[in-house]
Design a protein around this motif. Structure first.
Motif, PDB file in Angstrom:
ATOM      1  N   VAL A 280     -82.115 -25.195  25.937  1.00  0.00           N
ATOM      2  CA  VAL A 280     -82.571 -23.806  25.981  1.00  0.00           C
ATOM      3  C   VAL A 280     -81.506 -22.843  25.471  1.00  0.00           C
TER       4      VAL A 280
ATOM      5  N   TYR B 283     -90.135 -24.687  20.789  1.00  0.00           N
ATOM      6  CA  TYR B 283     -89.884 -23.382  21.395  1.00  0.00           C
ATOM      7  C   TYR B 283     -90.312 -22.262  20.449  1.00  0.00           C
TER       8      TYR B 283
ATOM      9  N   CYS C 265     -88.345 -19.125  28.734  1.00  0.00           N
ATOM     10  CA  CYS C 265     -88.268 -20.484  29.277  1.00  0.00           C
ATOM     11  C   CYS C 265     -87.276 -20.526  30.436  1.00  0.00           C
TER      12      CYS C 265
ATOM     13  N   THR D  47     -86.152 -27.854  29.804  1.00  0.00           N
ATOM     14  CA  THR D  47     -85.497 -26.693  30.407  1.00  0.00           C
ATOM     15  C   THR D  47     -83.995 -26.896  30.589  1.00  0.00           C
TER      16      THR D  47
ATOM     17  N   VAL E 130     -84.430 -21.963  32.820  1.00  0.00           N
ATOM     18  CA  VAL E 130     -83.295 -22.857  32.563  1.00  0.00           C
ATOM     19  C   VAL E 130     -83.036 -23.644  33.837  1.00  0.00           C
TER      20      VAL E 130
END
Length: 248
Positions: free
Chosen positions: A79, A218, A237, A74, A239
Motif C-alpha cells: 500500500v 489499486y 485502502c 493491505t 493499511v
C-alpha cells in the motif's frame, strides 16, 4: 521498505519496477496453501481461452476480508509503495490469483489493464497492479513479458482475442519494434509494480512446472468510476500489519 526516488523515476520511465524477495519463502508457502485448499480461490475460479484454445485459470474478488489474500493486499509493503507511485492515497480495486498450470496453461494476449478498466468506467489510468510470483516465473513456463516504456502510448483500442480482451493486433505488430521486450523472470516472493497502460502478455506454459501468481490491483482515490448515471468513489485502502503469519 519504501521506494527510493530512483525507483519512482524508473517506474515513471519504464512503466514498472521489480522488487526481488518482497515476500519470504515462508509467506509464499502460506499463499500456495491457500491456492491449493483455500475457499477464496476455490469459490471464484474460472477459465479463459487464449487465441489457440488453451486455458488460463483465474480467481478474482473485489472486496477485502479476514483472509491471507487481504492481509497481503493491505500490507504496508504494497500500500505505501503503490501510494508513492500513484502520487496520492491508494484504494483497493481487486485481487486475483492467476493459475497457468504445467503443460496446459494458456497465454495472455498483449493488453493493457486499462484496456479492461476503461470499459469498466474508470476515468483516468492512474491505476497500478502488483504482480507477485508464487512459483518461479521463467520464459519456459510463460513468465510475464512487457514492452518497456509502452505506458507512455496511452490507452490503445482493445477487442476480443479468444475469450480474452487484447490490444489491436495490427497496432501491436508495429509497436513491438519500437520498445524493448523484457521477459520478467521472477523468483517466488518477487513483485512487479506496473502501470495500468503498460503493454504486457505471457506465453503458454508447456513446461512441467506451474506458474501461479497473485495480483493485487489499486486505484487512485481521486479516480472515479462511472456506474450508470453516477460516479462511484473509492475509499482509501486500509493499511494492515506486516505479520502475515497471524492471518494463516
Amino acid at each position: 521498505m519504501l521506494f527510493t526516488e530512483e525507483q519512482v523515476s524508473r517506474y515513471d520511465r519504464d512503466g514498472y519496477v521489480l522488487v526481488n524477495q518482497l515476500f519470504t519463502r515462508y509467506e509464499i508457502d502460506l499463499l500456495l496453501q491457500e491456492v491449493e485448499g483455500g475457499d477464496r480461490v476455490a469459490g471464484s475460479t474460472y477459465s479463459t481461452d487464449d487465441s489457440s484454445g488453451l486455458k488460463a485459470k483465474l480467481a478474482i474478488w473485489f472486496e477485502l476480508g479476514p483472509d491471507l489474500w487481504s492481509a497481503v493486499s493491505t500490507s504496508p509493503r504494497l500500500v505505501h509503495n503503490v501510494s508513492k507511485l500513484l502520487g496520492e492515497d491508494a484504494a483497493f480495486f481487486h485481487g486475483k490469483v492467476m493459475m497457468k498450470e504445467a503443460r496446459s496453461g494458456g497465454a495472455w494476449e498483449w493488453h493493457q489493464d486499462y484496456g479492461y478498466w476503461y470499459d469498466q468506467g474508470f476515468i483516468y489510468p492512474n491505476m497500478i497492479s502488483v504482480f507477485i510470483a508464487l512459483d518461479a516465473a521463467t520464459q519456459e513456463n510463460g513468465c510475464l513479458q512487457v514492452l518497456r516504456g509502452s505506458h507512455k502510448l496511452g490507452r490503445l483500442e482493445h477487442g476480443k482475442v479468444g475469450s480474452q480482451t487484447g490490444a489491436d493486433g495490427r497496432r501491436i505488430h508495429h509497436i513491438e519494434s519500437m520498445f524493448e521486450l523484457v521477459h520478467c523472470e521472477m523468483e517466488p516472493g518477487s513483485a512487479l509494480f506496473f502501470h495500468s497502460n503498460l503493454l504486457h502478455s505471457s506465453a503458454p506454459n508447456l513446461s512441467d512446472r506451474h506458474r501461479r501468481t497473485f495480483v493485487s490491483c489499486y486505484n487512485a482515490v481521486s479516480n472515479p468510476q462511472i456506474e450508470g448515471e453516477r460516479f462511484k468513489r473509492y475509499d482509501i485502502c486500509p493499511v494492515g500489519t506486516d505479520d502475515l503469519m497471524n492471518k494463516a
